[in-house]
Design a protein around this motif. Structure first.
Motif, PDB file in Angstrom:
ATOM      1  N   ALA A  87     -19.601  17.286 -27.831  1.00 18.65           N
ATOM      2  CA  ALA A  87     -19.272  17.995 -26.582  1.00 18.65           C
ATOM      3  C   ALA A  87     -19.003  19.475 -26.800  1.00 18.65           C
ATOM      4  N   SER A  88     -19.613  20.041 -27.817  1.00 22.57           N
ATOM      5  CA  SER A  88     -19.463  21.480 -28.055  1.00 22.57           C
ATOM      6  C   SER A  88     -20.705  22.004 -28.769  1.00 22.57           C
ATOM      7  N   LYS A 108     -21.730  46.377 -23.817  1.00 19.96           N
ATOM      8  CA  LYS A 108     -22.615  45.277 -23.430  1.00 19.96           C
ATOM      9  C   LYS A 108     -22.696  45.107 -21.912  1.00 19.96           C
ATOM     10  N   THR A 109     -22.022  45.992 -21.172  1.00 20.12           N
ATOM     11  CA  THR A 109     -21.967  45.878 -19.722  1.00 20.12           C
ATOM     12  C   THR A 109     -23.365  45.833 -19.104  1.00 20.12           C
ATOM     13  N   MET A 110     -23.609  44.832 -18.296  1.00 25.40           N
ATOM     14  CA  MET A 110     -24.834  44.650 -17.512  1.00 25.40           C
ATOM     15  C   MET A 110     -26.046  44.211 -18.333  1.00 25.40           C
ATOM     16  N   LYS A 111     -25.857  43.864 -19.615  1.00 26.69           N
ATOM     17  CA  LYS A 111     -26.901  43.073 -20.270  1.00 26.69           C
ATOM     18  C   LYS A 111     -26.797  41.677 -19.656  1.00 26.69           C
ATOM     19  N   VAL A 112     -27.918  41.047 -19.365  1.00 22.60           N
ATOM     20  CA  VAL A 112     -27.892  39.735 -18.704  1.00 22.60           C
ATOM     21  C   VAL A 112     -27.805  38.640 -19.763  1.00 22.60           C
ATOM     22  N   GLY A 113     -26.890  37.702 -19.568  1.00 24.41           N
ATOM     23  CA  GLY A 113     -26.723  36.601 -20.504  1.00 24.41           C
ATOM     24  C   GLY A 113     -27.091  35.261 -19.888  1.00 24.41           C
ATOM     25  N   ALA A 114     -27.589  34.367 -20.707  1.00 21.57           N
ATOM     26  CA  ALA A 114     -27.877  33.001 -20.262  1.00 21.57           C
ATOM     27  C   ALA A 114     -27.678  32.055 -21.431  1.00 21.57           C
ATOM     28  N   SER A 115     -27.023  30.932 -21.172  1.00 17.92           N
ATOM     29  CA  SER A 115     -26.878  29.905 -22.207  1.00 17.92           C
ATOM     30  C   SER A 115     -27.708  28.688 -21.827  1.00 17.92           C
ATOM     31  N   VAL A 116     -28.223  28.030 -22.850  1.00 14.78           N
ATOM     32  CA  VAL A 116     -29.091  26.867 -22.691  1.00 14.78           C
ATOM     33  C   VAL A 116     -28.596  25.789 -23.643  1.00 14.78           C
ATOM     34  N   VAL A 117     -28.469  24.557 -23.166  1.00 17.47           N
ATOM     35  CA  VAL A 117     -27.944  23.492 -24.008  1.00 17.47           C
ATOM     36  C   VAL A 117     -28.854  22.268 -23.986  1.00 17.47           C
ATOM     37  N   GLY A 122     -24.565  13.367 -23.035  1.00 18.98           N
ATOM     38  CA  GLY A 122     -23.368  13.990 -22.490  1.00 18.98           C
ATOM     39  C   GLY A 122     -22.944  15.240 -23.243  1.00 18.98           C
ATOM     40  N   GLY A 123     -21.913  15.908 -22.715  1.00 19.82           N
ATOM     41  CA  GLY A 123     -21.359  17.102 -23.347  1.00 19.82           C
ATOM     42  C   GLY A 123     -22.065  18.395 -22.986  1.00 19.82           C
ATOM     43  N   LEU A 124     -23.061  18.314 -22.118  1.00 20.30           N
ATOM     44  CA  LEU A 124     -23.852  19.495 -21.790  1.00 20.30           C
ATOM     45  C   LEU A 124     -23.029  20.554 -21.058  1.00 20.30           C
ATOM     46  N   SER A 125     -22.319  20.146 -20.007  1.00 19.41           N
ATOM     47  CA  SER A 125     -21.611  21.140 -19.200  1.00 19.41           C
ATOM     48  C   SER A 125     -20.464  21.775 -19.977  1.00 19.41           C
ATOM     49  N   ALA A 126     -19.802  21.011 -20.855  1.00 21.52           N
ATOM     50  CA  ALA A 126     -18.727  21.583 -21.668  1.00 21.52           C
ATOM     51  C   ALA A 126     -19.271  22.652 -22.614  1.00 21.52           C
ATOM     52  N   THR A 127     -20.409  22.384 -23.214  1.00 24.30           N
ATOM     53  CA  THR A 127     -21.037  23.348 -24.122  1.00 24.30           C
ATOM     54  C   THR A 127     -21.539  24.562 -23.361  1.00 24.30           C
ATOM     55  N   PHE A 128     -22.110  24.326 -22.193  1.00 26.48           N
ATOM     56  CA  PHE A 128     -22.583  25.391 -21.310  1.00 26.48           C
ATOM     57  C   PHE A 128     -21.432  26.344 -20.976  1.00 26.48           C
ATOM     58  N   ASP A 129     -20.282  25.796 -20.599  1.00 26.36           N
ATOM     59  CA  ASP A 129     -19.116  26.614 -20.282  1.00 26.36           C
ATOM     60  C   ASP A 129     -18.640  27.397 -21.511  1.00 26.36           C
ATOM     61  N   GLU A 130     -18.635  26.734 -22.659  1.00 29.71           N
ATOM     62  CA  GLU A 130     -18.188  27.366 -23.899  1.00 29.71           C
ATOM     63  C   GLU A 130     -19.023  28.609 -24.213  1.00 29.71           C
ATOM     64  N   TRP A 148     -27.523  23.337 -13.823  1.00 28.67           N
ATOM     65  CA  TRP A 148     -26.976  23.834 -15.080  1.00 28.67           C
ATOM     66  C   TRP A 148     -28.094  23.911 -16.107  1.00 28.67           C
ATOM     67  N   ASN A 149     -28.012  24.936 -16.966  1.00 32.67           N
ATOM     68  CA  ASN A 149     -29.111  25.227 -17.881  1.00 32.67           C
ATOM     69  C   ASN A 149     -29.160  24.237 -19.036  1.00 32.67           C
TER      70      ASN A 149
END
Length: 205
Positions: A87-88, A108-117, A122-130, A148-149
Motif C-alpha cells: 500500500a505504498s 518548481k512553481t507551476m511545473k505540472v506534476g502527475a503520479s501514476v501507480v 489494492g493500495g493504489l489510492s494510498a500510493t497515489f496520495d503519497e 485516479w491515475n
C-alpha cells in the motif's frame, strides 16, 4: 515542452512502464519531448538530513539524483510512476524523490506534476496520495485524468489488458499537455504568482 518521466519500478519494462509508455505516445503526438529515467533498479540511499545540499546546491551522495536534477529543472512537467508495495510506493523511488526534491534549489512553481501507480489489486489510492505530496509541497499543479491515475496488472505485461487504465493514462497525458501549454501562455502574459517571504513555524515557538 518537455516532460521528465520517472519509473520507480525495478522492472524496466513492467506494468509501470506500460502506463508511462501509453502517456509517452500521446505526448509525442502533441510534440512534447519525453525522457524516462529508470530508478527502481538502482541502489539509491535515503536522505540523511545533513544539510550539505543547502550549501553546495547538490546532494552529498553523487548518484542518479544529481544526474537527474538538471533534467528536472529543465522540464515543464514531471510524471512519477510506481508499483504498489504494501500500500505504498517502492522504497527506492521514495528515497530518490526525497533527495531530488529536497536537494534541488530551483523554483518548481507551476511545473505540472502527475503520479501514476500500478498494482495487482489494492493500495493504489494510498500510493497515489503519497506521491502527489511531492508536488503539492513545491507549488506544482497536479494533473488529473478521468479516474485516479492507476493501472492494474500483476505479472509483467498484464497492464496491457486494462483498457480503462490505459485510457486513463491517455487522458492524463492530454490533460497534462493542456495544463503545461496553458501555464506557458499564462507566464508570458501574467508571470508567476507573487511569492511571500517564507514563514516557517513549529510547535515550540
Amino acid at each position: 515542452m518537455k516532460v521528465l518521466m520517472i519509473n520507480g519500478s525495478p522492472r524496466g519494462n513492467g506494468n509501470s512502464y506500460i502506463a508511462l509508455h501509453e502517456m509517452e505516445k500521446i505526448f509525442a503526438q502533441a510534440g512534447v519531448e519525453t525522457k524516462i529515467v529508470h530508478v527502481g533498479n538502482k541502489a539509491i540511499r535515503g536522505c540523511i538530513a545533513c544539510g550539505s545540499c543547502a550549501k553546495n546546491g547538490r546532494c552529498v551522495f553523487d548518484d542518479l539524483v544529481n544526474e537527474t536534477a538538471p533534467m528536472f529543472e529543465a522540464c515543464d512537467g514531471l510524471v512519477v510512476a510506481s508499483p504498489v508495495y504494501y500500500a505504498s510506493a517502492n522504497a527506492t523511488l521514495v528515497a530518490f524523490l526525497d533527495r531530488l526534491f529536497y536537494s534541488t534549489q530551483f523554483d518548481k512553481t507551476m511545473k505540472v506534476g502527475a503520479s501514476v501507480v500500478a498494482a495487482r489489486r489494492g493500495g493504489l489510492s494510498a500510493t497515489f496520495d503519497e506521491l502527489n505530496k511531492y508536488f503539492t509541497i513545491t507549488g506544482m499543479p497536479v494533473a488529473s485524468s478521468q479516474y485516479w491515475n492507476s493501472i492494474h496488472g500483476r505479472a509483467a505485461g498484464e497492464a496491457e489488458q486494462d483498457g480503462e487504465g490505459l485510457q486513463t493514462m491517455r487522458t492524463l497525458a492530454r490533460n497534462m499537455t493542456f495544463l503545461m501549454k496553458s501555464i506557458a501562455l499564462g507566464k508570458e502574459q501574467y508571470g508567476l504568482p507573487e511569492k511571500e517571504e517564507r514563514i516557517a513555524t513549529h510547535f515550540i515557538r
